[in-house]
Design an enzyme around this catalytic site. Sequence first.
Site, PDB file in Angstrom:
ATOM      1  N   HIS A  99       0.999  -1.166  -0.107  1.00 36.71           N
ATOM      2  CA  HIS A  99      -0.015   0.116  -0.087  1.00 36.71           C
ATOM      3  C   HIS A  99       0.878   1.121  -0.084  1.00 36.71           C
ATOM      4  O   HIS A  99       1.957   1.461   0.446  1.00 36.71           O
ATOM      5  CB  HIS A  99      -1.223  -0.016   1.127  1.00 36.71           C
ATOM      6  CG  HIS A  99      -0.099  -0.028   2.653  1.00 36.71           C
ATOM      7  ND1 HIS A  99       0.209  -1.512   3.016  1.00 36.71           N
ATOM      8  CD2 HIS A  99       0.181   0.932   3.261  1.00 36.71           C
ATOM      9  CE1 HIS A  99       0.590  -1.160   4.219  1.00 36.71           C
ATOM     10  NE2 HIS A  99       0.806   0.111   4.498  1.00 36.71           N
ATOM     11  N   HIS A 101       0.467   5.350   1.123  1.00 36.03           N
ATOM     12  CA  HIS A 101      -0.261   6.183   1.944  1.00 36.03           C
ATOM     13  C   HIS A 101       0.021   7.771   1.197  1.00 36.03           C
ATOM     14  O   HIS A 101       1.005   8.017   0.560  1.00 36.03           O
ATOM     15  CB  HIS A 101       0.555   6.520   3.255  1.00 36.03           C
ATOM     16  CG  HIS A 101       0.421   5.396   4.087  1.00 36.03           C
ATOM     17  ND1 HIS A 101      -0.168   5.192   5.323  1.00 36.03           N
ATOM     18  CD2 HIS A 101       1.603   4.508   4.224  1.00 36.03           C
ATOM     19  CE1 HIS A 101      -0.028   4.200   6.027  1.00 36.03           C
ATOM     20  NE2 HIS A 101       1.109   3.452   5.261  1.00 36.03           N
TER      21      HIS A 101
HETATM   22  P1  5GP Z   1       1.715   0.575   7.267  1.00 37.72           P
HETATM   23  O1  5GP Z   1       1.997   0.873   8.717  1.00 37.72           O
HETATM   24  O2  5GP Z   1       1.508  -0.717   7.097  1.00 37.72           O
HETATM   25  O3  5GP Z   1       2.435   1.427   6.319  1.00 37.72           O
HETATM   26  O4  5GP Z   1       0.216   1.252   7.308  1.00 37.72           O
HETATM   27  C1  5GP Z   1      -1.096   0.325   7.593  1.00 37.72           C
HETATM   28  C2  5GP Z   1      -2.128   1.289   7.720  1.00 37.72           C
HETATM   29  O5  5GP Z   1      -3.203   0.860   7.543  1.00 37.72           O
HETATM   30  C3  5GP Z   1      -2.299   2.140   8.831  1.00 37.72           C
HETATM   31  O6  5GP Z   1      -1.841   3.498   8.785  1.00 37.72           O
HETATM   32  C4  5GP Z   1      -3.422   1.833   9.619  1.00 37.72           C
HETATM   33  O7  5GP Z   1      -4.003   2.698  10.257  1.00 37.72           O
HETATM   34  C5  5GP Z   1      -4.213   1.003   8.428  1.00 37.72           C
HETATM   35  N1  5GP Z   1      -5.117   0.181   8.742  1.00 37.72           N
HETATM   36  C6  5GP Z   1      -5.191  -0.894   9.432  1.00 37.72           C
HETATM   37  N2  5GP Z   1      -6.208  -1.683   9.459  1.00 37.72           N
HETATM   38  C7  5GP Z   1      -7.150  -1.168   8.902  1.00 37.72           C
HETATM   39  C8  5GP Z   1      -8.700  -0.979   8.534  1.00 37.72           C
HETATM   40  O8  5GP Z   1      -9.069  -2.181   8.806  1.00 37.72           O
HETATM   41  N3  5GP Z   1      -9.236  -0.043   7.696  1.00 37.72           N
HETATM   42  C9  5GP Z   1      -8.488   0.822   7.271  1.00 37.72           C
HETATM   43  N4  5GP Z   1      -9.128   1.835   6.378  1.00 37.72           N
HETATM   44  N5  5GP Z   1      -7.231   1.071   7.551  1.00 37.72           N
HETATM   45  C10 5GP Z   1      -6.690   0.296   8.144  1.00 37.72           C
END
Ligand code: 5GP
Length: 126
Positions: A99, A101
């Site tokens: 993903h 952001h």
């Molecule tokens: P990472 O830390 O892996 O770069 O980002 C993962 C993101 O996914 C985090 O910012 C977290 O808030 C988001 N996230 C985790 N679970 C969910 C969910 O169930 N729904 C949504 N919309 N975002 C999620």
Amino acid sequence: MEDCIFCKIINKEIPCYKIYEDENVLAFLDIAKKDYGHTLVIPKKHYKNCVDCDEKTLSMVISVVKKIGKHYVEDCGFNSFVVLNANGEEAGQTVFHLHFHIVPKNSELNLSADTPLEEQQARLRF
Ligand code: 5GP
Ligand code: ZN
């Protein structure tokens, strides 16, 4: 992929506030509400990270990142945006489905990160 929260969102087992969707890519609001408009862009097929993902898919995802960033600046009142992508645990990745952001910026708009996600979606979606 079983047990992947983003695959569950793609399969509609978990709801999301959708911003954009096409055949291969989905974008929706991040649930954390740490920043107004915090958006996640993901491929519909499960890949762990950039290295795991084939270049064609990665380029489709990046095209959508660009499309959404452009839309936020040209149509939604923002003046700039941040793009972030973590690959691996120590880099800060917590969900192991590729993903990107996107966080749109314009401090003059005074938009609170606490704004209900429905309202954020209404301003930002395509
Ligand atoms: P990472 O830390 O892996 O770069 O980002 C993962 C993101 O996914 C985090 O910012 C977290 O808030 C988001 N996230 C985790 N679970 C969910 C969910 O169930 N729904 C949504 N919309 N975002 C999620
Ligand atoms: Zn997945």
